[in-house]
Design a protein around this motif. Structure first.
Motif: not given
Length: 153
Positions: A74-98
């Motif tokens: 589900y990693t990609r699905q969660v990241i894509e949802q975060a990107m949609r939620n941020l919209g044009h306001h911010s850009k997800l540039t780095k992900i920290l994960m285990d």
């Protein structure tokens, strides 16, 4: 404008009577009169996979799945949802994960999206050895320095 996200999963334990709850066998350490023993037990419930902003700790996306499901699915699905939620306001540039979120296809996708991903590695893992060797070759050094970072959590 630039967001560093942390993705993590946590178990939500229930009983077997909850409809749709997953089941998984896990080993748990329990205190006995004779000392600490490791026993195998069955857990029921769900897993909440959350991607949150590193600095504000505001959740950017959440996915709830049966407890027996693996995070990397589900990693990609969660990241894509975060990107949609941020919209044009911010850009997800780095992900920290285990390591539980490691998936070759997802890491390739992140690279194509120009999103840096950070995954901690144990010192005895091949990837850590490769990274040290590459750093030595690039810098012309014979020694390496390991850095340890904490997210404050």
């Amino acid at each position: 404008k630039k967001v560093t996200g942390i993705i993590d999963g946590t178990d939500i334990e229930t009983t077997s009577s909850y409809e749709g709850a997953g089941m998984v066998k896990r080993k748990k350490k329990v205190q006995k009169k004779t000392g600490i023993k490791e026993i195998e037990c069955i857990l029921y419930g769900w897993k909440a996979i959350v991607l949150f902003d590193r600095h504000t700790e505001i959740p950017l996306a959440v996915k709830v799945v049966p407890i027996n499901e693996h995070e990397s699915t589900y990693t990609r699905q969660v990241i894509e949802q975060a990107m949609r939620n941020l919209g044009h306001h911010s850009k997800l540039t780095k992900i920290l994960m285990d390591r539980g979120f490691i998936d070759g296809a997802t890491m390739y996708w992140l690279d194509q999206k120009k999103i840096t991903f950070v995954v901690p590695a144990r010192t005895n893992m091949d990837v850590a050895k490769d990274a040290r060797a590459l750093a030595q070759a690039a810098l012309g050094h014979t020694e390496t320095r390991e850095e340890r970072h904490s997210t404050g959590r």
